[in-house]
Motif scaffolding. Sequence first.
Motif, mmCIF file in Angstrom:
data_model
loop_
_atom_site.group_PDB
_atom_site.id
_atom_site.type_symbol
_atom_site.label_atom_id
_atom_site.label_comp_id
_atom_site.label_asym_id
_atom_site.label_seq_id
_atom_site.Cartn_x
_atom_site.Cartn_y
_atom_site.Cartn_z
ATOM 1 N N ASN A 42 0.036 -17.738 -0.185
ATOM 2 C CA ASN A 42 -1.055 -18.106 -1.094
ATOM 3 C C ASN A 42 -2.365 -18.004 -0.316
ATOM 4 O O ASN A 42 -2.360 -17.977 0.921
ATOM 5 C CB ASN A 42 -0.835 -19.501 -1.708
ATOM 6 C CG ASN A 42 -0.957 -20.622 -0.688
ATOM 7 O OD1 ASN A 42 -1.968 -20.773 -0.011
ATOM 8 N ND2 ASN A 42 0.105 -21.429 -0.571
ATOM 9 N N HIS A 44 -4.657 -20.013 0.528
ATOM 10 C CA HIS A 44 -5.004 -21.098 1.438
ATOM 11 C C HIS A 44 -4.390 -20.905 2.821
ATOM 12 O O HIS A 44 -4.887 -21.442 3.810
ATOM 13 C CB HIS A 44 -4.532 -22.440 0.859
ATOM 14 C CG HIS A 44 -5.083 -22.743 -0.484
ATOM 15 N ND1 HIS A 44 -6.299 -23.365 -0.671
ATOM 16 C CD2 HIS A 44 -4.592 -22.487 -1.725
ATOM 17 C CE1 HIS A 44 -6.539 -23.494 -1.972
ATOM 18 N NE2 HIS A 44 -5.513 -22.966 -2.628
ATOM 19 N N PHE A 166 1.366 -16.893 -11.925
ATOM 20 C CA PHE A 166 1.463 -16.560 -10.505
ATOM 21 C C PHE A 166 2.831 -16.911 -9.922
ATOM 22 O O PHE A 166 3.437 -16.119 -9.213
ATOM 23 C CB PHE A 166 0.360 -17.261 -9.699
ATOM 24 C CG PHE A 166 -1.019 -16.808 -10.081
ATOM 25 C CD1 PHE A 166 -1.462 -15.537 -9.736
ATOM 26 C CD2 PHE A 166 -1.869 -17.630 -10.799
ATOM 27 C CE1 PHE A 166 -2.727 -15.095 -10.091
ATOM 28 C CE2 PHE A 166 -3.144 -17.199 -11.168
ATOM 29 C CZ PHE A 166 -3.570 -15.933 -10.819
ATOM 30 N N ARG A 167 3.339 -18.116 -10.214
ATOM 31 C CA ARG A 167 4.598 -18.553 -9.616
ATOM 32 C C ARG A 167 5.681 -18.861 -10.641
ATOM 33 O O ARG A 167 6.839 -19.026 -10.266
ATOM 34 C CB ARG A 167 4.362 -19.790 -8.746
ATOM 35 C CG ARG A 167 3.452 -19.546 -7.544
ATOM 36 C CD ARG A 167 4.110 -18.664 -6.483
ATOM 37 N NE ARG A 167 3.343 -18.658 -5.243
ATOM 38 C CZ ARG A 167 3.452 -19.568 -4.296
ATOM 39 N NH1 ARG A 167 4.314 -20.560 -4.415
ATOM 40 N NH2 ARG A 167 2.716 -19.479 -3.205
ATOM 41 N N GLU A 192 -5.887 -16.852 -8.503
ATOM 42 C CA GLU A 192 -4.774 -16.966 -7.555
ATOM 43 C C GLU A 192 -4.952 -18.090 -6.546
ATOM 44 O O GLU A 192 -3.990 -18.545 -5.928
ATOM 45 C CB GLU A 192 -4.561 -15.640 -6.814
ATOM 46 C CG GLU A 192 -5.681 -15.257 -5.878
ATOM 47 C CD GLU A 192 -5.330 -14.048 -5.020
ATOM 48 O OE1 GLU A 192 -4.165 -13.613 -5.071
ATOM 49 O OE2 GLU A 192 -6.229 -13.552 -4.310
ATOM 50 N N THR A 193 -6.177 -18.557 -6.360
ATOM 51 C CA THR A 193 -6.395 -19.704 -5.485
ATOM 52 C C THR A 193 -5.709 -20.946 -6.046
ATOM 53 O O THR A 193 -5.258 -21.812 -5.309
ATOM 54 C CB THR A 193 -7.904 -19.975 -5.311
ATOM 55 O OG1 THR A 193 -8.528 -18.795 -4.822
ATOM 56 C CG2 THR A 193 -8.159 -21.116 -4.338
ATOM 57 N N TYR A 195 -2.746 -21.314 -7.752
ATOM 58 C CA TYR A 195 -1.527 -20.569 -8.068
ATOM 59 C C TYR A 195 -0.483 -21.396 -8.793
ATOM 60 O O TYR A 195 0.433 -20.853 -9.408
ATOM 61 C CB TYR A 195 -0.934 -19.995 -6.784
ATOM 62 C CG TYR A 195 -0.644 -21.049 -5.735
ATOM 63 C CD1 TYR A 195 0.620 -21.617 -5.637
ATOM 64 C CD2 TYR A 195 -1.649 -21.493 -4.874
ATOM 65 C CE1 TYR A 195 0.880 -22.597 -4.694
ATOM 66 C CE2 TYR A 195 -1.395 -22.467 -3.934
ATOM 67 C CZ TYR A 195 -0.132 -23.016 -3.848
ATOM 68 O OH TYR A 195 0.116 -23.999 -2.927
ATOM 69 N N HIS A 196 -0.580 -22.720 -8.710
ATOM 70 C CA HIS A 196 0.277 -23.650 -9.435
ATOM 71 C C HIS A 196 -0.585 -24.503 -10.364
ATOM 72 O O HIS A 196 -1.742 -24.797 -10.040
ATOM 73 C CB HIS A 196 0.991 -24.609 -8.480
ATOM 74 C CG HIS A 196 2.251 -24.088 -7.878
ATOM 75 N ND1 HIS A 196 2.736 -24.545 -6.670
ATOM 76 C CD2 HIS A 196 3.156 -23.180 -8.325
ATOM 77 C CE1 HIS A 196 3.879 -23.926 -6.385
ATOM 78 N NE2 HIS A 196 4.145 -23.088 -7.374
ATOM 79 N N THR A 199 -2.415 -27.556 -8.917
ATOM 80 C CA THR A 199 -3.640 -27.405 -8.131
ATOM 81 C C THR A 199 -4.895 -27.494 -8.987
ATOM 82 O O THR A 199 -5.996 -27.618 -8.457
ATOM 83 C CB THR A 199 -3.667 -26.060 -7.381
ATOM 84 O OG1 THR A 199 -3.706 -24.996 -8.332
ATOM 85 C CG2 THR A 199 -2.461 -25.905 -6.466
ATOM 86 N N GLY A 287 -1.817 -24.961 1.524
ATOM 87 C CA GLY A 287 -2.088 -24.889 0.083
ATOM 88 C C GLY A 287 -1.497 -26.019 -0.721
ATOM 89 O O GLY A 287 -1.249 -25.863 -1.918
#
Length: 298
Positions: A42, A44, A166-167, A192-193, A195-196, A199, A287
Motif C-alpha cells: 500500500n 504508506h 482495492f482490497r 488507493e491511499t 485502500y480499506h 482508513t 498503513g
Amino acid sequence: MSRVYTSVDQIDFNISDLPTMPVPSKVLMVKPTYFDVEYVINPHMKGQIGDVDKMQAQNEWNHLAEGFKELGLNVEILEGKEGLPDMVFCANQSLPFIGREGTKKAVMGIMKTTQRKPEVEAIENWFRTQGYEILHLDENKIQTFEGMGDAIWHFKRQLLWGGHGFRSSLNAYEQISDKLEVPVIALPLTDETFYHLDTCMCILNESSALIYPSAFSDEGLEMIRAMFENVITATKYEAEKLLAVNAVCPDGKNVFIQQGSTDVNKKLRDAGFSVHEFSTYEFLKSGGSVFCMKLLYW
C-alpha cells in the motif's frame, strides 16, 4: 436473497427498522513480535522497509491493549507468526457476526496479496477455539475480501457497510448478505491511499460517523449522509498522514484515535465524544492504526 445497496435511491429502510445487535465486549489483538515493513502493498509502506522500531512498536501495542482493558473490554491475546508481519492488523482476516439467537459466525477473508494469505488460516483456527461457526466465500466467484478492513458493522444494528475497489470485491457482499441475512451498503473507494474502508470511515454510534470525504464516490457520500445524522469530516493531512479515521469507538462514547489528530479530536469533543489518543506511529509505517490493530468480537 442478497440485499446489496449501491445508490441512495435503492435504500428502502430506516436504521430503526433493522434488527439490533449487541455491542462486542471482547477484543482480539495479535502480538507484534514479528511486525515489520518487509514489502510494499500500500502507499504508506513506500520507503519504510526495515524502518520499524520494534521496541517502540511493542510499547505502542501494549498501551493500546491497556486502553481497551481500562474501557472494560476483555482483551484476548494471540501470538504472532514468523513470516507474517502484518498479522498484527487482525481486523483484516475475518468478519465476525452474532445473530438474533446469539449464534456466532465468522466469515473468513480472501486476502488480495500473497504475503498476507496465510494469516487467514491462523485467525480461522483461533475462531474455532471460540465456538464460532466458520463461513467461507466461494473463491471461484469471489476474488478478494479483506474482512473488517472493508466490512464494518453499523453500531448496534444488523447492517453492514462494505468498502470495495482495492482490497475487496463488490460481489463478495452478495454472498455475505446471503450467508448472514443482513443488508449491505456498498461503498466504492476511489483513492488507493485509503485502500480499506476502515482508513476513511469510522462508525461512532448509531447516528454518527467520522469520514474522509475525498476517499468516496459521490454516490457513496450520498448514502453515508442519508444514513447518519451527524457526519464528522477529517482533513486530508490528518486522514492521510495520521490515519485519523482509522479510529474506533467501541461503546458509542469513547473514541480511540492516533495521537496528534488535532482538528478531528476537537470536532469529536464538540460532538460529545470522549477522545483517547494513542501513539501508533510505528504501525502507520505499514498503513494501519488503532482500528486495524484489533478485532472486536462477541
